[in-house]
Design a protein around this motif. Structure first.
Motif, PDB file in Angstrom:
ATOM      1  N   PHE A 234      54.779  -3.062  -8.830  1.00  0.00           N
ATOM      2  CA  PHE A 234      54.216  -3.986  -9.775  1.00  0.00           C
ATOM      3  C   PHE A 234      53.372  -4.886  -9.385  1.00  0.00           C
ATOM      4  O   PHE A 234      53.517  -5.307  -7.916  1.00  0.00           O
ATOM      5  CB  PHE A 234      55.542  -4.850 -10.532  1.00  0.00           C
ATOM      6  CG  PHE A 234      56.738  -3.827 -11.190  1.00  0.00           C
ATOM      7  CD1 PHE A 234      56.503  -3.664 -12.385  1.00  0.00           C
ATOM      8  CD2 PHE A 234      57.731  -3.713 -10.372  1.00  0.00           C
ATOM      9  CE1 PHE A 234      57.359  -2.848 -13.072  1.00  0.00           C
ATOM     10  CE2 PHE A 234      58.700  -2.727 -10.961  1.00  0.00           C
ATOM     11  CZ  PHE A 234      58.679  -2.631 -12.439  1.00  0.00           C
ATOM     12  N   SER A 235      52.457  -5.102 -10.115  1.00  0.00           N
ATOM     13  CA  SER A 235      51.105  -5.840  -9.463  1.00  0.00           C
ATOM     14  C   SER A 235      50.794  -6.937 -10.628  1.00  0.00           C
ATOM     15  O   SER A 235      50.934  -6.841 -11.732  1.00  0.00           O
ATOM     16  CB  SER A 235      50.040  -4.906  -9.442  1.00  0.00           C
ATOM     17  OG  SER A 235      48.753  -5.642  -9.135  1.00  0.00           O
ATOM     18  N   HIS A 236      50.894  -7.979  -9.785  1.00  0.00           N
ATOM     19  CA  HIS A 236      50.436  -9.449 -10.871  1.00  0.00           C
ATOM     20  C   HIS A 236      48.975  -9.443 -10.926  1.00  0.00           C
ATOM     21  O   HIS A 236      48.191  -8.991 -10.476  1.00  0.00           O
ATOM     22  CB  HIS A 236      50.857 -10.509 -10.072  1.00  0.00           C
ATOM     23  CG  HIS A 236      51.021 -12.139 -10.900  1.00  0.00           C
ATOM     24  ND1 HIS A 236      49.664 -12.570 -10.887  1.00  0.00           N
ATOM     25  CD2 HIS A 236      51.710 -12.602 -11.488  1.00  0.00           C
ATOM     26  CE1 HIS A 236      49.687 -13.780 -11.514  1.00  0.00           C
ATOM     27  NE2 HIS A 236      51.296 -13.925 -11.820  1.00  0.00           N
ATOM     28  N   TYR A 237      48.762  -9.949 -12.303  1.00  0.00           N
ATOM     29  CA  TYR A 237      47.263  -9.833 -12.815  1.00  0.00           C
ATOM     30  C   TYR A 237      46.428 -10.797 -12.125  1.00  0.00           C
ATOM     31  O   TYR A 237      45.124 -10.590 -11.945  1.00  0.00           O
ATOM     32  CB  TYR A 237      47.252 -10.281 -14.137  1.00  0.00           C
ATOM     33  CG  TYR A 237      47.690 -11.814 -14.270  1.00  0.00           C
ATOM     34  CD1 TYR A 237      46.763 -12.881 -14.403  1.00  0.00           C
ATOM     35  CD2 TYR A 237      49.096 -11.875 -14.876  1.00  0.00           C
ATOM     36  CE1 TYR A 237      47.278 -13.907 -14.792  1.00  0.00           C
ATOM     37  CE2 TYR A 237      49.421 -13.103 -15.248  1.00  0.00           C
ATOM     38  CZ  TYR A 237      48.492 -14.329 -15.095  1.00  0.00           C
ATOM     39  OH  TYR A 237      49.106 -15.459 -15.340  1.00  0.00           O
ATOM     40  N   THR A 238      46.768 -11.593 -11.265  1.00  0.00           N
ATOM     41  CA  THR A 238      46.127 -12.381 -10.254  1.00  0.00           C
ATOM     42  C   THR A 238      46.410 -12.362  -8.804  1.00  0.00           C
ATOM     43  O   THR A 238      45.334 -12.170  -7.832  1.00  0.00           O
ATOM     44  CB  THR A 238      45.923 -13.941 -10.617  1.00  0.00           C
ATOM     45  OG1 THR A 238      47.263 -14.629 -10.681  1.00  0.00           O
ATOM     46  CG2 THR A 238      45.220 -13.955 -11.976  1.00  0.00           C
ATOM     47  N   LEU A 239      47.763 -12.181  -8.740  1.00  0.00           N
ATOM     48  CA  LEU A 239      47.978 -12.189  -7.196  1.00  0.00           C
ATOM     49  C   LEU A 239      48.152 -10.658  -6.577  1.00  0.00           C
ATOM     50  O   LEU A 239      48.199 -10.549  -5.378  1.00  0.00           O
ATOM     51  CB  LEU A 239      49.667 -12.839  -7.010  1.00  0.00           C
ATOM     52  CG  LEU A 239      49.763 -14.334  -7.466  1.00  0.00           C
ATOM     53  CD1 LEU A 239      51.348 -14.549  -7.567  1.00  0.00           C
ATOM     54  CD2 LEU A 239      49.185 -14.950  -6.588  1.00  0.00           C
ATOM     55  N   GLY A 240      48.207  -9.743  -7.375  1.00  0.00           N
ATOM     56  CA  GLY A 240      47.957  -8.238  -7.061  1.00  0.00           C
ATOM     57  C   GLY A 240      49.308  -8.023  -6.413  1.00  0.00           C
ATOM     58  O   GLY A 240      50.598  -8.145  -7.136  1.00  0.00           O
TER      59      GLY A 240
ATOM     60  N   ILE B 165      64.642   1.528  -9.491  1.00  0.00           N
ATOM     61  CA  ILE B 165      63.452   1.063  -9.916  1.00  0.00           C
ATOM     62  C   ILE B 165      62.058   1.188  -8.905  1.00  0.00           C
ATOM     63  O   ILE B 165      61.141   1.438  -9.036  1.00  0.00           O
ATOM     64  CB  ILE B 165      63.283  -0.206 -10.607  1.00  0.00           C
ATOM     65  CG1 ILE B 165      64.213  -0.265 -12.112  1.00  0.00           C
ATOM     66  CG2 ILE B 165      61.818  -0.566 -11.115  1.00  0.00           C
ATOM     67  CD1 ILE B 165      64.407  -1.542 -12.721  1.00  0.00           C
ATOM     68  N   GLN B 166      62.636   0.578  -7.808  1.00  0.00           N
ATOM     69  CA  GLN B 166      61.814   0.443  -6.610  1.00  0.00           C
ATOM     70  C   GLN B 166      61.296   2.198  -6.246  1.00  0.00           C
ATOM     71  O   GLN B 166      60.170   2.220  -5.665  1.00  0.00           O
ATOM     72  CB  GLN B 166      62.425   0.012  -5.429  1.00  0.00           C
ATOM     73  CG  GLN B 166      62.728  -1.691  -5.609  1.00  0.00           C
ATOM     74  CD  GLN B 166      63.431  -2.390  -4.510  1.00  0.00           C
ATOM     75  OE1 GLN B 166      63.943  -1.329  -3.442  1.00  0.00           O
ATOM     76  NE2 GLN B 166      63.618  -3.422  -4.222  1.00  0.00           N
ATOM     77  N   ALA B 167      62.259   2.848  -6.130  1.00  0.00           N
ATOM     78  CA  ALA B 167      61.899   4.108  -5.838  1.00  0.00           C
ATOM     79  C   ALA B 167      60.870   4.889  -6.618  1.00  0.00           C
ATOM     80  O   ALA B 167      59.937   5.828  -6.496  1.00  0.00           O
ATOM     81  CB  ALA B 167      63.071   5.106  -5.651  1.00  0.00           C
ATOM     82  N   GLU B 168      61.027   4.591  -8.212  1.00  0.00           N
ATOM     83  CA  GLU B 168      60.134   5.174  -8.918  1.00  0.00           C
ATOM     84  C   GLU B 168      58.650   4.385  -9.275  1.00  0.00           C
ATOM     85  O   GLU B 168      57.877   5.237  -9.479  1.00  0.00           O
ATOM     86  CB  GLU B 168      60.799   4.982 -10.612  1.00  0.00           C
ATOM     87  CG  GLU B 168      59.924   5.498 -11.598  1.00  0.00           C
ATOM     88  CD  GLU B 168      60.811   5.787 -12.901  1.00  0.00           C
ATOM     89  OE1 GLU B 168      61.694   6.607 -13.132  1.00  0.00           O
ATOM     90  OE2 GLU B 168      60.568   4.964 -13.818  1.00  0.00           O
ATOM     91  N   ARG B 169      58.634   2.981  -9.117  1.00  0.00           N
ATOM     92  CA  ARG B 169      57.436   2.477  -9.524  1.00  0.00           C
ATOM     93  C   ARG B 169      57.406   1.026  -8.544  1.00  0.00           C
ATOM     94  O   ARG B 169      58.261   0.551  -8.254  1.00  0.00           O
ATOM     95  CB  ARG B 169      57.334   2.163 -10.751  1.00  0.00           C
ATOM     96  CG  ARG B 169      58.320   1.439 -11.563  1.00  0.00           C
ATOM     97  CD  ARG B 169      58.061   1.287 -12.900  1.00  0.00           C
ATOM     98  NE  ARG B 169      56.812   0.413 -13.367  1.00  0.00           N
ATOM     99  CZ  ARG B 169      56.705  -0.102 -14.438  1.00  0.00           C
ATOM    100  NH1 ARG B 169      57.704   0.061 -15.599  1.00  0.00           N
ATOM    101  NH2 ARG B 169      55.645  -0.882 -14.461  1.00  0.00           N
TER     102      ARG B 169
END
Length: 349
Positions: free
Chosen positions: A212-218, A206-210
Motif C-alpha cells: 500500500f502507498s499513501h497519497y503523499t507519504l508514499g 494480505i502482505q504476501a499479495e500486495r
C-alpha cells in the motif's frame, strides 16, 4: 565496575494500553524536526525502544513515548512514539497518555476547565484539548490523522480461514478492517488469543499479495494492523457505539480499541454513508474501555475523500519512577543506548 544508569519515567495507560513516558535521562537528539529525531532514534539509537519494551523492564504490549523539545514554536513539547513493531508516526492512545503526562509533570501547567495546547509528533502538530476538573485531567481530546479508505470490501483467500472480506483504511498506519461476526467472533475477552492468531493469518496473506502507498507519504511499509469490527448500534442522536479490537503485532491485541483504529472506522462509516460531520462513534474494547471518535469534516485529496476527526479518551498515571539500568546484568542490552544518555551518566558509565 557496574555501569548503573537511570531514566526518569511516568507510566500511564489509556483504555488499558500502557505508555511509558520518558521524561528524563536522554540527551537531545539531532534533527531539525521531531520526525527527523524519530529517524535518528530508529536508525542509530534503537536500544532505548528495545530496553523498555523487552524483558526485564517491559513487555511487547506496552508502548514508549520519549519527550523531546519541540522544534515547531507553536508546540509546547515534542514526543516520539516507540512500539514493538517500530516507530509509528502517530498514535491516539500514546498521544492521550503523553498529553496527560505533560500536564501531570508540570511541563504544561494545568488550568481548570478546558485548556488547549499543541504537541509536536513525528506526523506534525497535534491540537490537544484537556478537561481539568479539581486538578484532575479528566479527558484528553486530540486531533486524529486525516483518514481515508484505500480499498473497500476486497476478498482474499487465507489458509485455514477461507475467503476473507476486508477493507483498507489509512489513519496513521494502514489498517485492514474486517467484520468480526463474519469470522465467528463476538469480541469478548476470552477470544483474545484466537483473535490474535486469526489476525496474524489475514495480515500475512494480505502482505504476501500486495502493498500500500499513501497519497503523499508514499511507501510506509507493509500493512501492520488489523481492526476487528463489531455491529454498530445508535445510542443517541449523532452518537454510535461498536465493540472493536485491534491487532498490532504477532500475538499482540491492543488493550484499548486504539485511536488510529477508531479513526479508521470513522473513515469506513463515512465511505458507507453511515455518518455525517458532527457524528461520534464510541469504540468499546475487550476490556470494556473505550475511545470516542468524532467526524469533524472532510476534504478531497486527489481520488481520496479524507475524513478529519478527533479522538477523546482518559489516561491514568500508574507510576512515577527512575528505571535503574545495570549494563552488567546479562538480561539487559545497553547497545544502541550509551550515546543518547544524559552527559553526566555517559561520563560516569
Amino acid at each position: 565496575m557496574s555501569q548503573e544508569l537511570t531514566l526518569q519515567l511516568i507510566d500511564t495507560h489509556a483504555g488499558g494500553d500502557v505508555s511509558r513516558i520518558v521524561v528524563g535521562g536522554i540527551e537531545p537528539l539531532p534533527g531539525a524536526t521531531v520526525r527527523d529525531q524519530m529517524h535518528y532514534l530508529r536508525d542509530d539509537a534503537d536500544g532505548l525502544r528495545r530496553l523498555l519494551l523487552e524483558e526485564p523492564y517491559g513487555i511487547p504490549e506496552m508502548s514508549v513515548d520519549l519527550l523531546v523539545p519541540a522544534t515547531d514554536p507553536a508546540a509546547e513539547v515534542g514526543y516520539i512514539i516507540m512500539e514493538v513493531m517500530g516507530y509509528p508516526i502517530y498514535s491516539g492512545s500514546n498521544t492521550i497518555c503523553t498529553a496527560t503526562a505533560v500536564l501531570e509533570s508540570g511541563l504544561v501547567p494545568k488550568q481548570e476547565g478546558r485548556q488547549r495546547f499543541k504537541l509536536e509528533s513525528p506526523a506534525g502538530l497535534v491540537q490537544i484539548e484537556a478537561l481539568v476538573e479539581d486538578g484532575v485531567v479528566e479527558t484528553i481530546t486530540c486531533g486524529g490523522l486525516p483518514s481515508y479508505i484505500d480499498t473497500y470490501r476486497a476478498s482474499i483467500h487465507v489458509p485455514h480461514l477461507g475467503e476473507v472480506t476486508y477493507s483498507i483504511a489509512y489513519s496513521g498506519g494502514f489498517y485492514a478492517l474486517v467484520e468480526a461476526a463474519e469470522l465467528g467472533f463476538d469480541l469478548t475477552r476470552d477470544e483474545e488469543r484466537d483473535l490474535a492468531h486469526c489476525a496474524h493469518q489475514i495480515v500475512e496473506a494480505i502482505q504476501a499479495e500486495r502493498g500500500f502507498s499513501h497519497y503523499t507519504l508514499g511507501d510506509v511499509g507493509p500493512l501492520p494492523f488489523l481492526h476487528f469490527m463489531g455491529p454498530i448500534e445508535q445510542v443517541a442522536d449523532h452518537f454510535y457505539r461498536s465493540r472493536s479490537t485491534t491487532y498490532v503485532h504477532p500475538g499482540v491485541i491492543c488493550r484499548s480499541t486504539t485511536g488510529t483504529g477508531t479513526s479508521a472506522r470513522l473513515a469506513l462509516m463515512h465511505h458507507e454513508g453511515r455518518i455525517q460531520p458532527g457524528d461520534r462513534l464510541e469504540t468499546v474494547s475487550l476490556r470494556e474501555t473505550g475511545f470516542i471518535g468524532e467526524f469533524t469534516g472532510m476534504r478531497q485529496e486527489g481520488p481520496h475523500t479524507v475524513v478529519e476527526n478527533t479522538i477523546t479518551g482518559k489516561s491514568y498515571v500508574l507510576a512515577r519512577s527512575d528505571i535503574v539500568v545495570n549494563c552488567d546484568d546479562p538480561m539487559v542490552r545497553c547497545d544502541g543506548l550509551h550515546h543518547i544518555l544524559g552527559a553526566a551518566q555517559a561520563a560516569s558509565g
